[in-house]
Design a protein around this motif. Structure first.
Motif, PDB file in Angstrom:
ATOM      1  N   PHE A 198       0.829  -1.211   0.000  1.00 31.02           N
ATOM      2  CA  PHE A 198       0.000   0.000   0.000  1.00 31.02           C
ATOM      3  C   PHE A 198       0.863   1.261   0.000  1.00 31.02           C
ATOM      4  O   PHE A 198       0.439   2.300  -0.515  1.00 31.02           O
ATOM      5  CB  PHE A 198      -1.002  -0.006   1.154  1.00 31.02           C
ATOM      6  CG  PHE A 198      -2.250  -0.771   0.826  1.00 31.02           C
ATOM      7  CD1 PHE A 198      -3.223  -0.230   0.003  1.00 31.02           C
ATOM      8  CD2 PHE A 198      -2.451  -2.058   1.311  1.00 31.02           C
ATOM      9  CE1 PHE A 198      -4.374  -0.937  -0.333  1.00 31.02           C
ATOM     10  CE2 PHE A 198      -3.592  -2.777   0.990  1.00 31.02           C
ATOM     11  CZ  PHE A 198      -4.554  -2.214   0.168  1.00 31.02           C
ATOM     12  N   SER A 232      -2.910   6.461   0.727  1.00 25.61           N
ATOM     13  CA  SER A 232      -3.605   5.454   1.524  1.00 25.61           C
ATOM     14  C   SER A 232      -3.025   5.322   2.922  1.00 25.61           C
ATOM     15  O   SER A 232      -1.839   5.559   3.150  1.00 25.61           O
ATOM     16  CB  SER A 232      -3.534   4.098   0.814  1.00 25.61           C
ATOM     17  OG  SER A 232      -2.187   3.669   0.680  1.00 25.61           O
ATOM     18  N   ILE A 251      -3.553   2.518   6.212  1.00 27.16           N
ATOM     19  CA  ILE A 251      -4.203   1.354   6.812  1.00 27.16           C
ATOM     20  C   ILE A 251      -4.611   1.700   8.239  1.00 27.16           C
ATOM     21  O   ILE A 251      -3.775   2.037   9.072  1.00 27.16           O
ATOM     22  CB  ILE A 251      -3.282   0.121   6.777  1.00 27.16           C
ATOM     23  CG1 ILE A 251      -3.026  -0.297   5.315  1.00 27.16           C
ATOM     24  CG2 ILE A 251      -3.888  -1.036   7.572  1.00 27.16           C
ATOM     25  CD1 ILE A 251      -2.013  -1.398   5.147  1.00 27.16           C
ATOM     26  N   LEU A 261      -9.014   0.534   5.104  1.00 32.25           N
ATOM     27  CA  LEU A 261      -8.117   1.506   4.499  1.00 32.25           C
ATOM     28  C   LEU A 261      -8.834   2.833   4.361  1.00 32.25           C
ATOM     29  O   LEU A 261      -9.990   2.870   3.917  1.00 32.25           O
ATOM     30  CB  LEU A 261      -7.687   1.015   3.106  1.00 32.25           C
ATOM     31  CG  LEU A 261      -6.656   1.884   2.395  1.00 32.25           C
ATOM     32  CD1 LEU A 261      -5.253   1.472   2.821  1.00 32.25           C
ATOM     33  CD2 LEU A 261      -6.787   1.754   0.889  1.00 32.25           C
ATOM     34  N   GLN A 316     -11.309  -0.132  -4.814  1.00 32.62           N
ATOM     35  CA  GLN A 316     -12.000  -1.312  -4.286  1.00 32.62           C
ATOM     36  C   GLN A 316     -11.382  -2.591  -4.845  1.00 32.62           C
ATOM     37  O   GLN A 316     -11.115  -3.548  -4.114  1.00 32.62           O
ATOM     38  CB  GLN A 316     -13.487  -1.268  -4.637  1.00 32.62           C
ATOM     39  CG  GLN A 316     -14.271  -0.227  -3.851  1.00 32.62           C
ATOM     40  CD  GLN A 316     -15.740  -0.254  -4.219  1.00 32.62           C
ATOM     41  OE1 GLN A 316     -16.455  -1.176  -3.854  1.00 32.62           O
ATOM     42  NE2 GLN A 316     -16.188   0.760  -4.944  1.00 32.62           N
ATOM     43  N   CYS A 351      -7.699  -3.099  -3.481  1.00 31.98           N
ATOM     44  CA  CYS A 351      -7.657  -3.515  -2.070  1.00 31.98           C
ATOM     45  C   CYS A 351      -7.931  -5.014  -1.931  1.00 31.98           C
ATOM     46  O   CYS A 351      -7.217  -5.724  -1.213  1.00 31.98           O
ATOM     47  CB  CYS A 351      -8.673  -2.726  -1.252  1.00 31.98           C
ATOM     48  SG  CYS A 351      -8.209  -1.017  -0.919  1.00 31.98           S
ATOM     49  N   CYS A 358     -13.960  -6.170  -1.430  1.00 36.51           N
ATOM     50  CA  CYS A 358     -13.856  -4.849  -0.803  1.00 36.51           C
ATOM     51  C   CYS A 358     -15.169  -4.096  -0.973  1.00 36.51           C
ATOM     52  O   CYS A 358     -15.782  -4.130  -2.041  1.00 36.51           O
ATOM     53  CB  CYS A 358     -12.715  -4.054  -1.428  1.00 36.51           C
ATOM     54  SG  CYS A 358     -12.508  -2.411  -0.710  1.00 36.51           S
ATOM     55  N   VAL A 386     -12.096  -4.504   3.523  1.00 44.00           N
ATOM     56  CA  VAL A 386     -11.843  -5.753   2.830  1.00 44.00           C
ATOM     57  C   VAL A 386     -12.076  -6.912   3.786  1.00 44.00           C
ATOM     58  O   VAL A 386     -11.550  -6.918   4.916  1.00 44.00           O
ATOM     59  CB  VAL A 386     -10.401  -5.820   2.293  1.00 44.00           C
ATOM     60  CG1 VAL A 386     -10.200  -7.078   1.447  1.00 44.00           C
ATOM     61  CG2 VAL A 386     -10.064  -4.566   1.490  1.00 44.00           C
TER      62      VAL A 386
END
Length: 199
Positions: A103, A114, A116, A127, A152, A155, A176, A193
Motif C-alpha cells: 500500500f 492510503s 491502513i 483503508l 475497491q 484492495c 472490498c 476488505v
C-alpha cells in the motif's frame, strides 16, 4: 512492524517507467499502460450513466472486477520485481509487513494516498484514502453512490496476494466494500476488505 513507509514512498516514487511506441510498458512482469486518469473515470462513468438503473449494481461489480484482476496480476509483479527485492524485501518480516509495504507503493505511484487503519491478518483490512482516481469532485462532480471502483478492486487483490492461495489461484479470496468517499462529500474514502462470501 519493520516497514518504513516514508522510505518506500520516497524510493519507489523515483522509479521512472517509459512506454514503447504503442504506449505499453513492460514492467514488473506484466504489461501496463500509462493512460490519463480521465480515461478510466470517463469509461467507468459512461458505463454507469448509460445502463438501466436495475443493472447499475452489476455494472459496478464488473468495473471492480476489472480493477481487481489488474491489481492482482500487477501486484504480483510488483512484489516479485527487482525493485521490490532491493528496496522493500529487506524490511519484510511478516505477511502484514507486505500488506503495509504494497500500500506504500500504491501511494508512491499516485494510485491513492492510503493509510491502513486496521489490519486483522487474513480477516479484515480497513483503508482510508484520498487523492484516489475518482476523488476529484471539482473535475468529476459529486455522486450519490460510492464509485472508487479502482481502489475497491486493488484492495481486494492485494489481500488476495498475501492471504489467498498461491498465485494465480488466490484471486477473489477477498472482496472490498467502499463505505465512505470524497465523491460522496465525506472527508476521506473508506474501504473495508473481508473474505469473499459465496452467493
Amino acid at each position: 512492524m519493520a516497514i518504513n513507509k516514508a522510505h518506500i514512498i520516497q524510493e519507489m516514487a523515483k522509479i521512472h517507467v517509459q512506454g514503447n511506441q504503442q504506449g505499453v510498458i513492460p514492467a514488473f512482469n506484466v504489461y501496463i499502460q500509462q493512460l490519463p486518469i480521465d480515461f478510466w473515470n470517463g469509461f467507468a462513468r459512461r458505463i454507469i450513466n448509460y445502463v438501466p438503473e436495475d443493472l447499475i449494481g452489476a455494472a459496478e461489480a464488473l468495473l471492480i472486477n476489472a480493477a481487481h484482476e489488474c491489481g492482482y496480476h500487477t501486484g504480483y509483479g510488483i512484489i516479485h520485481s527487482p525493485e521490490w527485492k532491493k528496496i522493500i524485501a529487506p524490511m519484510i518480516q511478516t505477511p502484514e509487513d507486505t500488506i503495509h509495504a504494497i500500500f506504500a507503493v500504491l501511494t508512491a505511484w499516485g494510485w491513492a494516498k492510503s493509510n491502513i487503519i486496521e489490519l486483522q491478518p487474513a480477516q479484515k483490512l480497513i483503508l482510508h484514502a484520498d487523492n484516489y482516481y475518482e476523488s476529484d469532485v471539482v473535475r468529476y462532480g459529486r455522486t450519490t453512490r460510492p464509485c472508487a471502483y479502482m481502489i475497491q478492486g486493488i484492495c481486494g487483490a492485494f489481500m488476495d496476494l498475501i492471504y489467498g492461495q498461491e498465485y494465480p489461484h488466490g484471486i477473489n479470496t477477498f472482496q472490498c466494500q467502499q463505505t465512505k468517499g470524497l465523491e460522496l462529500g465525506d472527508d476521506y474514502g473508506e474501504f473495508i476488505v473481508t473474505p469473499q462470501t459465496s452467493n
